[in-house]
Design a protein around this motif. Structure first.
Motif, PDB file in Angstrom:
ATOM      1  N   ASN A  98     -14.283 -23.867  11.975  1.00  0.00           N
ATOM      2  CA  ASN A  98     -13.496 -22.648  11.762  1.00  0.00           C
ATOM      3  C   ASN A  98     -12.810 -22.185  13.042  1.00  0.00           C
ATOM      4  O   ASN A  98     -12.160 -21.148  13.063  1.00  0.00           O
ATOM      5  N   GLY A  99     -12.968 -22.964  14.128  1.00  0.00           N
ATOM      6  CA  GLY A  99     -12.236 -22.676  15.356  1.00  0.00           C
ATOM      7  C   GLY A  99     -12.764 -21.531  16.177  1.00  0.00           C
ATOM      8  O   GLY A  99     -12.030 -20.932  16.962  1.00  0.00           O
ATOM      9  N   PHE A 100     -14.047 -21.230  16.057  1.00  0.00           N
ATOM     10  CA  PHE A 100     -14.631 -20.092  16.769  1.00  0.00           C
ATOM     11  C   PHE A 100     -14.815 -20.363  18.266  1.00  0.00           C
ATOM     12  O   PHE A 100     -15.166 -19.470  19.014  1.00  0.00           O
ATOM     13  N   TRP A 101     -14.570 -21.554  18.724  1.00  0.00           N
ATOM     14  CA  TRP A 101     -15.049 -22.034  20.026  1.00  0.00           C
ATOM     15  C   TRP A 101     -14.791 -21.107  21.206  1.00  0.00           C
ATOM     16  O   TRP A 101     -15.637 -20.967  22.078  1.00  0.00           O
ATOM     17  N   PHE A 102     -13.595 -20.491  21.234  1.00  0.00           N
ATOM     18  CA  PHE A 102     -13.266 -19.633  22.378  1.00  0.00           C
ATOM     19  C   PHE A 102     -13.705 -18.190  22.168  1.00  0.00           C
ATOM     20  O   PHE A 102     -13.647 -17.397  23.082  1.00  0.00           O
ATOM     21  N   ASP A 103     -14.106 -17.875  20.938  1.00  0.00           N
ATOM     22  CA  ASP A 103     -14.287 -16.477  20.573  1.00  0.00           C
ATOM     23  C   ASP A 103     -15.691 -16.002  20.931  1.00  0.00           C
ATOM     24  O   ASP A 103     -16.558 -15.886  20.067  1.00  0.00           O
ATOM     25  N   LYS A 104     -15.911 -15.710  22.198  1.00  0.00           N
ATOM     26  CA  LYS A 104     -17.233 -15.361  22.692  1.00  0.00           C
ATOM     27  C   LYS A 104     -17.805 -14.125  21.993  1.00  0.00           C
ATOM     28  O   LYS A 104     -19.018 -13.958  21.890  1.00  0.00           O
ATOM     29  N   LEU A 105     -16.949 -13.258  21.486  1.00  0.00           N
ATOM     30  CA  LEU A 105     -17.411 -12.020  20.884  1.00  0.00           C
ATOM     31  C   LEU A 105     -18.082 -12.238  19.540  1.00  0.00           C
ATOM     32  O   LEU A 105     -18.840 -11.391  19.075  1.00  0.00           O
ATOM     33  N   THR A 106     -17.818 -13.376  18.880  1.00  0.00           N
ATOM     34  CA  THR A 106     -18.360 -13.581  17.538  1.00  0.00           C
ATOM     35  C   THR A 106     -19.748 -14.184  17.541  1.00  0.00           C
ATOM     36  O   THR A 106     -20.451 -14.127  16.554  1.00  0.00           O
ATOM     37  N   ILE A 107     -20.182 -14.791  18.639  1.00  0.00           N
ATOM     38  CA  ILE A 107     -21.495 -15.422  18.707  1.00  0.00           C
ATOM     39  C   ILE A 107     -22.076 -15.232  20.102  1.00  0.00           C
ATOM     40  O   ILE A 107     -21.350 -15.043  21.064  1.00  0.00           O
ATOM     41  N   PRO A 108     -23.380 -15.274  20.230  1.00  0.00           N
ATOM     42  CA  PRO A 108     -23.991 -15.156  21.562  1.00  0.00           C
ATOM     43  C   PRO A 108     -23.561 -16.302  22.465  1.00  0.00           C
ATOM     44  O   PRO A 108     -23.353 -17.423  22.011  1.00  0.00           O
ATOM     45  N   SER A 109     -23.436 -16.048  23.737  1.00  0.00           N
ATOM     46  CA  SER A 109     -22.960 -17.070  24.664  1.00  0.00           C
ATOM     47  C   SER A 109     -23.919 -18.239  24.786  1.00  0.00           C
ATOM     48  O   SER A 109     -23.513 -19.336  25.164  1.00  0.00           O
ATOM     49  N   GLU A 110     -25.215 -18.017  24.426  1.00  0.00           N
ATOM     50  CA  GLU A 110     -26.159 -19.127  24.544  1.00  0.00           C
ATOM     51  C   GLU A 110     -26.036 -20.130  23.398  1.00  0.00           C
ATOM     52  O   GLU A 110     -26.635 -21.199  23.436  1.00  0.00           O
ATOM     53  N   TYR A 167     -13.826 -12.976  10.263  1.00  0.00           N
ATOM     54  CA  TYR A 167     -14.907 -13.195  11.220  1.00  0.00           C
ATOM     55  C   TYR A 167     -14.455 -13.851  12.521  1.00  0.00           C
ATOM     56  O   TYR A 167     -15.116 -13.705  13.543  1.00  0.00           O
ATOM     57  N   VAL A 168     -13.373 -14.598  12.470  1.00  0.00           N
ATOM     58  CA  VAL A 168     -12.894 -15.331  13.642  1.00  0.00           C
ATOM     59  C   VAL A 168     -11.477 -14.866  13.969  1.00  0.00           C
ATOM     60  O   VAL A 168     -10.579 -14.937  13.117  1.00  0.00           O
TER      61      VAL A 168
END
Length: 351
Positions: free
Chosen positions: A110-122, A159-160
């Motif tokens: 879904n291309g979330f890779w750069f979107d740090k705000l959508t998932i924890p950085s870990e 979401y993304v």
């Protein structure tokens, strides 16, 4: 390559009858976990879900598909969101290359890779900069991935954010070439529809518009709120719609992290498990009459399940989008009441 008459059903029916097709494609659900909870998700994926496909399970399914379809075998990896488990994705492809299983048709994201705000950085799949994305795409290329499929639509963009998706599409095109990057749907990449921060009524209007633009499968979560927005067929209209052709003509399966095999996109209807039998054996032994539940769908469609479901307390709606909507609704009721456990599952598809 397997022959049609290796299947028990095909051997028992008259020559002129429709045969059960060989499976030529398999979608491997790496995980049910996803950074999104899209309303149209037919596997009910979300951040709360779990499951991670083991390497040997993925490779075993891949090998079996080669037995069934030979050089026509096509495997793709999906989810959930595969890039949440980048390491496992690479392990599977490395082993497939080592065993010379052939190219991987596609990886979906879904291309979330750069979107740090959508998932924890870990979280493993997050990429801090463009260099990491390029490196990962080059690794996938070297391991035999033919195409990258990027999901882009109003449901995912709830979401993304669109900018990370655009950046991924641009970089992927640079690394892989335009013909190897599939955006579903390109129109929404070029003219995105804002979905965040909307009132419920506005969001619903945009859901309906998206459904009208592109067909949606009303199974899984899509058979819930989304289906209710557009349901218009009286239940009686579905009485003549069986699933015979759907079951016989499907060209492939999806296999979840726990080994459950679903015919085509019929999520939540288990027709076998690769941890118990190989995929080619599941195909060879498939016969609708082996299961009363499957046989009812085969001969009468989900409408044929109604009388029993009503007798158990199921309350049907007056209108549905179609037979898949009705089927999912009945199966949700059966799951909630602990019925048909060997067929209706796993929990990830229903809760």
């Amino acid at each position: 390559m397997t022959e049609l008459l290796d299947n028990i059903y095909n051997r028992q029916i008259p020559r002129q009858e429709q045969k059960f097709k060989l499976w030529r494609s398999a979608g491997l659900l790496l995980t049910y976990k996803c950074n999104a909870s899209c309303e149209f998700c037919y596997y009910n994926c979300s951040p709360e879900k779990n499951g991670l496909m083991p390497v040997d399970g993925a490779i075993g399914a891949w090998q079996s598909l080669k037995v069934l379809a030979g050089d026509n075998a096509r495997v793709h990896i999906t989810g959930g969101e595969p890039f949440l488990y980048w390491g496992r994705l690479v392990e599977i492809l490395q082993e497939a290359k080592r065993q010379n299983l052939g190219p991987l048709d596609m990886v979906e994201t879904n291309g979330f890779w750069f979107d740090k705000l959508t998932i924890p950085s870990e979280v493993e799949g997050w990429a801090a900069d463009e260099g990491i994305v390029k490196e990962r795409l080059k690794i996938l290329d070297e391991l035999g991935m033919l195409r990258l499929k990027i999901s882009c639509d109003p449901f995912h963009q709830e979401y993304v954010d669109i900018e990370p998706v655009r950046r991924l599409a641009r970089i992927a095109t640079e690394v892989l070439g335009e013909r190897r990057v599939l955006v579903r749907w390109q129109e929404y990449l070029e003219r995105p529809i804002e979905m965040k921060g909307l009132l419920a009524g506005e969001r619903q209007e945009r859901y309906i518009r998206a459904i009208n633009d592109y067909l949606c499968r009303f199974t899984g979560r899509a058979a819930g709120k989304l289906a209710e927005l557009v349901a218009s067929k009286p239940i009686e209209v579905l009485s003549s719609m069986n699933c015979k052709s759907n079951l016989l003509a499907t060209k492939g399966v999806h296999i979840d992290p726990f080994g459950n095999v679903f015919s085509g996109t019929c999520s939540g209807i288990i027709i076998g498990n690769i941890n118990q039998s190989s995929l080619e054996e599941i195909w060879k032994r498939f016969h609708p009459a082996n299961s009363e539940f499957i046989n009812t769908l085969f001969t009468s469609g989900p409408f044929g399940l109604l009388d029993r479901a009503r007798g158990l307390g199921y309350k049907n709606a007056e209108v549905y989008v179609g037979k898949c909507h009705l089927c999912t609704s009945i199966r949700q009721f059966l799951f909630d009441n602990g019925l048909e456990k060997s067929i209706v599952g796993p929990a990830e598809c229903y809760s």
